[in-house]
Design an enzyme around this catalytic site. Structure first.
Site, PDB file in Angstrom:
ATOM      1  N   GLY A  26       0.849  -1.101  -0.334  1.00 26.28           N
ATOM      2  CA  GLY A  26       0.380  -0.576  -0.082  1.00 26.28           C
ATOM      3  C   GLY A  26       0.808   1.679   0.105  1.00 26.28           C
ATOM      4  O   GLY A  26       1.812   1.193  -0.215  1.00 26.28           O
ATOM      5  N   HIS A  77      21.780   5.226  31.915  1.00 22.84           N
ATOM      6  CA  HIS A  77      22.259   6.042  31.488  1.00 22.84           C
ATOM      7  C   HIS A  77      23.830   6.272  30.501  1.00 22.84           C
ATOM      8  O   HIS A  77      24.556   5.668  30.521  1.00 22.84           O
ATOM      9  CB  HIS A  77      22.883   7.046  32.951  1.00 22.84           C
TER      10      HIS A  77
END
Ligand code: FAD
Ligand code: NAD
Length: 468
Positions: A40, A446
């Protein structure tokens, strides 16, 4: 005549996902697609090719504008646009091939041709060679998607006055691309060509770009596209005419005071939204109703007014997004199998793949104000993030909106590096109805950009970010 339990018309992300889920649930499934290439709009002329070009041009832009700051000397960096476009075609080809494989794996019968209802249980397939074939289907899912919209009186010649489909195939870098519409397509494809050196002017009817998202995001994105890529914006301007003569296009618009402007460029990209596609589908023969905007009407089970026919994706109401279509594909398959699936439409995220990226889920500040809801705002800028400083991506912020009384997260809005991926945390948090404090107390690796989410939640819950 071959008989199927279910037939899906249209092979976009709504249709092919619906077909796979139907097959997984044991239904004998057919998929009809008029183009030889499955996938599509999304795979062929939408999400995938646009992201391929956005990635290529981002590399180029960084090589020209950032590498020197990283201590990398590169000389004579050049763009080979035809090669860039060729790489994009390769990405599309490989992705589409993946869908072919999935259809075979799930034993889905694929028909290539234009599907149309003969009646509510029979569908005719018109093939490219003019031959016709009919199949019988107990149930049908309409997933025929959408096409670019235009404006009254504007003729899209597909050469100089173009839609996103042609903009993904240009063989030269425009000198001045005038874009009508400051929505997602305009800003993503405008970024592609601005990064390659084109002057880009955006003419937008509303007083903000990406106007349906939280207003803070549009304001910041506008500032950054001006600063980084030299975008020019004409907000509160309504386009009244576009013409092309030779290699020149002229765009005329009126501002909100009635003053007229005229812009001249070499390409005009019309990106004013998309319209549903139901041409020659024979909806009248099946008795399927559409609303006043041409969208197929569906109930809460995504069933049309005809008992055995469902519709999903861009062809029905709601956001025109691939992941919304996919969720609906699964929803309908499971509903047909007697299950009780659920979609929370408020938690379908929206993303704009500019740089920085923009991403959003849940309610905007404007919506909460309209509802009269009392809410708290927490935000954290990327300029305070070590990770962002390391990669030179310090523009933008994460904003979290939480219920003033309960601290439940009501909306997450972000603009910055990798926000397209980071918004998933907001979706998960909101699906589980997390409070801002819940997220603030969870460990975030972190150094990562995700720490901004934790800090914004700390700010929302108790005005106590650590790093600001
Ligand atoms: P579509 O993908 O439009 O598929 C419908 C299919 O049905 C088509 O293949 C069509 O040929 C076929 N068809 C139609 N009628 C018939 C018929 N009668 N018989 C047989 N076949 C038929 N969304 C995102 O979520 N993220 C993005 O990054 C993103 N980027 C985009 C970029 C661009 C440039 C564009 C244009 C769109 C983008 N979108 C994006 C939107 C996304 O592509 C659509 O929301 C999505 O493709 C809708 O899926 P769908 O299955 O409903 O329909
Ligand atoms: P859009 O609705 O996002 O933006 C269209 C813009 O055009 C609006 O801001 C509107 O105010 C403006 N406009 C309308 N008429 C105008 C006029 N006369 N003059 C000036 N401005 C005018 O539509 P789009 O950018 O064309 O995208 C179409 C669809 O494709 C969207 O629904 C979007 O969800 C989808 N899409 C999604 C992504 C993504 O998820 N990253 C990317 C591309 C496309």
């Amino acid at each position: 005549m071959e008989k199927f339990d279910v037939t899906v018309i249209g092979s976009g992300p709504g249709g092919y996902v619906a077909a796979i889920r139907c097959a997984q649930l044991g239904m004998k499934t057919a998929l009809i697609e008029k183009y030889p290439s499955l996938g599509g709009t999304c795979l062929n002329v939408g999400c995938i090719p646009s992201k391929a070009l956005l990635d290529s041009t981002e590399h180029y832009h960084k090589a020209v504008h950032q590498f020197a700051d990283h201590g990398i000397e590169v000389k004579g960096v050049k763009v080979d646009l035809p090669k860039m476009i060729e790489r994009k075609r390769g990405v599309v080809k490989a992705t589409v091939a993946g869908i072919d494989y999935l259809m075979k794996k799930n034993k889905i019968t694929v028909f290539t041709g234009h599907g149309s209802f003969v009646n509510k249980n029979m569908i005719e397939i018109l093939k490219a060679d003019g031959s016709k074939e009919q199949i019988e289907s107990a149930k049908t899912i309409i997933a025929t998607g959408s096409k670019p919209a235009s404006l009254p009186g504007i003729e899209i010649d597909k050469k100089r006055i173009i839609t996103s489909t042609e903009a993904l195939e240009l063989q030269e870098i425009p000198k001045h691309m005038i874009i009508i519409g400051g929505g997602v397509i305009g800003l993503e494809l405008g970024s592609v060509y601005a990064r390659l050196g084109a002057k880009v002017s955006v003419v937008e009817f509303m007083d903000s770009i990406i106007a349906t998202m939280d207003r803070g995001l549009g304001k910041e994105l506008q500032r950054l596209l001006k600063k980084d890529l030299g975008f020019e914006f004409y907000l509160k301007h309504k386009v009244t005419g576009v013409s092309a003569k030779g290699k020149e296009v002229t765009v005329s618009a009126d501002n909100d005071k009635g003053e007229k402007i005229e812009l001249k460029g070499d390409y005009c990209l019309v990106a004013v939204g998309r319209k549903t596609y139901t041409e020659n589908l024979g909806l009248d023969k099946a008795g399927v109703k559409v609303d006043n905007r041409g969208r197929i009407e569906t109930d809460e089970h995504l069933k049309t007014n005809v008992d055995n026919i469902y519709a999903i994706g861009d062809v029905i109401k709601g956001a025109m997004l691939a992941h919304k279509a996919e969720e609906e594909g699964v929803f309908v398959a499971e509903t047909m199998a007697g299950q009780k699936p659920h979609i929370n439409y408020n938690l379908i995220p929206g993303v704009v793949y500019t740089w920085p990226e923009v991403a959003s889920v849940g309610f905007t500040e404007e919506q909460l104000k309209e509802q009269g809801k009392k809410y708290k705002v927490g935000s954290f800028p990327f300029k305070a993030s070590g990770r962002a400083r390391a990669s030179m991506d310090t523009d933008g912020f994460v904003k979290v909106l939480a219920d003033e009384a309960t601290d439940e997260i009501l909306g997450v809005h972000m603009i910055g590096p990798r926000c397209a991926d980071m918004i998933a945390e907001g979706v998960v948090a909101m699906e589980y109805r997390a409070s801002a404090e819940d997220i603030a107390r969870m460990s975030h690796a972190h150094p990562t950009f995700t720490e901004n989410m934790k800090e914004a939640c700390l700010d929302a819950t108790a005005k106590r970010p650590i790093h600001l």
